[in-house]
Design an enzyme around this catalytic site. Structure first.
Site, PDB file in Angstrom:
ATOM      1  CB  CYS A   1      -0.936   0.009   1.203  1.00  0.00           C
ATOM      2  SG  CYS A   1      -2.261  -1.169   1.017  1.00  0.00           S
ATOM      3  CG  HIS A   2       0.510   3.675   2.048  1.00  0.00           C
ATOM      4  ND1 HIS A   2      -0.420   2.898   2.681  1.00  0.00           N
ATOM      5  CD2 HIS A   2      -0.173   4.557   1.291  1.00  0.00           C
ATOM      6  CE1 HIS A   2      -1.633   3.314   2.327  1.00  0.00           C
ATOM      7  NE2 HIS A   2      -1.520   4.301   1.488  1.00  0.00           N
ATOM      8  N   GLY A   3       4.466   1.092   0.978  1.00  0.00           N
ATOM      9  CA  GLY A   3       5.894   0.825   0.901  1.00  0.00           C
ATOM     10  C   GLY A   3       6.629   0.579   2.213  1.00  0.00           C
TER      11      GLY A   3
ATOM     12  NE  ARG B   1       0.928   6.436  -3.069  1.00  0.00           N
ATOM     13  CZ  ARG B   1       0.815   5.761  -4.196  1.00  0.00           C
ATOM     14  NH1 ARG B   1       0.488   4.488  -4.157  1.00  0.00           N
ATOM     15  NH2 ARG B   1       1.019   6.330  -5.353  1.00  0.00           N
TER      16      ARG B   1
END
Lengths: 184, 419
Positions: free
Chosen positions: A148-150, B299
């Protein structure tokens, strides 16, 4: 309010304040049930536990089991993975706490505090960033990668890189025998 | 609502009604004779288009709710039943799902139009703030609606968005549990989201009423950004703008219908045709396109709490725009050569953020990691509102404003009062 002015409180003032106070308390008391009804029901709160047989899990394999609506990781680590996890200096970790429900809150994130028996790593498979399920054997540290966001976790499920703030949570679990654990 | 009413009820029923419930008078004054600047261009037709979109969503939504089942075990199948078995169910659902995208497309044009022409400036601050509120309600409604089909993207989108609240220090996890009604997104979550998804559009309709009410006090802004000075500057709303709005609404509906009939899944994500699976997260979680810029902001920041603050702050920032813009005398960017340039860069930054949000988190384009492009976009977003708007308003010399709307539209000769 009235034509007469008086320094002393009148019966009317008393009724006015008492009514307002009663209404305020009543409104506050009525609001709480409307808020609390959103919380988990008694059925959800009746905690369940799950037993996981270990015999079929091979070294280097990660098994995903559903527990309390979440994925649960049971990973049989290879000696290389254990060695990598033990070699890490805890003070260099983004989250130096074990995040192990079976240990005090301030326990350090040593590999021994993450896995009671070094070969078996038991984790709640919920990324501590925004709740996705990380994928095993990916990322720079060979543990997990959350797509999802690393966020990247190492072979002890500790956060090493990315936006997640905490190590993957270790649930309370006990070994019923050498080949069976009970989680919850 | 402002000014004198020109409504003259006929004797008999109209007079009888006017003395008891002056609803025809309200309609007459707001939708018929309402004096509207004569120079409104195509970008001003989106208010009417948005009202149409809200109506379409409510109408199709009520129909869908007659066939949908809000239960984690049945929801996915009930949506498929709507698609296959219910008479015209496919049409209702595709109009509803594409309608959400059309709604956001129109609202973004509407917002950017307001930003360009300075429609948020005094005396229209509250119109703008009510608009921001509508926009936030729209995002919440769209999010709840996206969860209902209970596909993989529904489930994991709900998980990621509700987990944003867990970033709040101390009580965050309790708030998330309270939102879920469980320790994870589940049946309880789906039921309450359905309830709220049905409720919020009516709240939006109410705030739209306030938005229009507040608009009708000072009247419309216009591309010149100057005040209406004489009746010559205006035309009655009907027939001039009912026809103009109607014409562009027809064009808009052609585009809308194009998506519904020829590319109904253009805006959708194929993963959402897989039933929700709490044990497997799809490789790339991508929100709907209209949320991508904010998702890219989230993000781009490698810290959970800070990322959530930056994302939420980007929305909260909009509320302060009427006071961040220090150019109070000139509304329209038409007369602000410097601000106009930064405005176009701002649009580019939003599109860049949208692009970054749609790509995977570790993507690299032209040797540039997109996470850095997203950071650049995020910085410019904040820079535009909190630095450029206040400073440029103080240092910029605007161009000379025309004397009146009538003079600008009709030329000097016609500006004489003898029309």
């Amino acid at each position: 309010m009235t034509a007469t002015t008086s320094d002393t409180a009148t019966r009317r003032d008393f009724i006015y304040v008492a009514t307002g106070g009663m209404a305020a308390v009543g409104a506050a008391a009525a609001v709480w049930p409307f808020i609390d009804q959103m919380n988990p029901t008694a059925a959800v709160l009746a905690l369940s536990s799950v037993e996981v047989p270990l015999a079929a899990i091979q070294p280097g394999q990660n098994v995903v089991v559903k527990w309390r609506g979440h994925p649960l990781f049971v990973r049989r680590r290879t000696p290389k993975e254990i060695a990598e996890a033990k070699a890490v200096d805890v003070s260099t970790l983004p989250d130096p706490l074990a995040n192990n429900d079976g240990l005090p809150d301030n326990a350090p994130a040593t590999d021994a505090n993450r896995a009671t028996k070094p070969e078996w790593l038991v984790l709640i498979g919920v990324c501590t960033h925004l709740g996705c399920t990380p994928t095993a054997f990916e990322g720079d540290y060979g543990g997990w990668l959350c797509h999802c966001h690393g966020s990247m976790y190492d072979t002890a499920g500790r956060i090493r890189k990315g936006p997640a703030p905490r190590n993957l949570e270790v649930p309370i679990y006990t070994f019923l025998s050498d080949t069976r654990i009970k989680v919850g | 609502m402002s000014g004198q009413s020109t409504y003259n009820p006929k004797p008999g029923f109209e007079t009888w009604l006017d003395q008891r419930l002056p609803l025809p008078r309200l309609m007459h004054d707001t939708m018929q004779t309402f004096p509207t600047p004569r120079n409104l261009n195509i970008w001003y037709t989106f208010g009417g288009i948005l009202t149409f979109c809200l109506g379409v969503q409510i109408l199709t939504g009520i129909v869908l709710a007659m066939h949908y089942v809000a239960n984690a075990g049945l929801a996915f199948d009930s949506v498929e039943r709507i698609m296959r078995d219910v008479n015209y169910g496919w049409l209702m659902r595709y109009v509803h799902s594409n309608g959400a995208s059309m709604f956001f497309l129109a609202v973004y044009i509407h917002i950017f139009r307001g930003l360009y022409y300075g429609s948020y400036k005094a005396p229209r601050e509250l119109i703008w703030i009510l608009g921001v509120l509508i926009y936030l309600l729209m995002m919440a409604t769209a999010f709840f609606g996206y969860v209902l089909p209970w596909g993989q993207m529904s489930f994991w989108g709900a998980t990621v968005i509700t987990n944003l609240f867990s970033a709040i220090p101390g009580i965050g996890q309790h708030i998330a549990t309270w939102l879920w009604g469980d320790f994870a997104v589940g049946d309880a979550t789906l039921n309450r989201f359905f309830s709220l998804h049905y409720l919020l559009p009516f709240i939006i309709a109410a705030v739209v009423g306030l938005h229009i009410w507040a608009l009708h006090v000072p009247g419309n802004n216009n591309p010149l950004g100057i005040d209406v000075k004489s009746p010559q500057d205006t035309v009655p709303f009907h027939p001039y703008y009912t026809v103009k709005d109607g014409f562009y609404l027809c064009l808009f509906v052609i585009v809308f219908a194009g998506f519904v009939f020829f590319a109904p899944n253009f805006f959708g994500n194929p993963d959402n045709y897989q039933p929700a699976n709490p044990l497997v997260t799809p490789p790339d979680i991508v929100p709907e396109w209209y949320l991508l810029p904010f998702y890219a902001m989230l993000r781009s920041i490698p810290n959970k709490l800070f990322g959530v603050i930056v994302m939420a702050g980007a929305l909260v920032t909009l509320v302060f725009v009427p006071w961040l813009d220090t150019q109070r005398a000139v509304r329209s960017n038409r007369f602000r050569p410097l601000m106009k340039q930064f405005y176009y860069v701002f649009i580019a930054a939003c599109l860049l953020l949208m692009y970054c949000g749609a790509q995977s988190v570790d993507a690299v384009r032209f040797g540039v990691p997109l996470v850095w492009a997203a950071r650049l976009g995020t910085i410019y977003y904040y820079l535009y509102f909190w630095v450029l708007m206040p400073i440029i308003g103080l240092i910029e010399t605007p161009k000379k404003l025309p004397a009146s709307i009538a003079q600008s539209v009709l030329g000097d000769t016609a500006a004489a009062p003898a029309e």
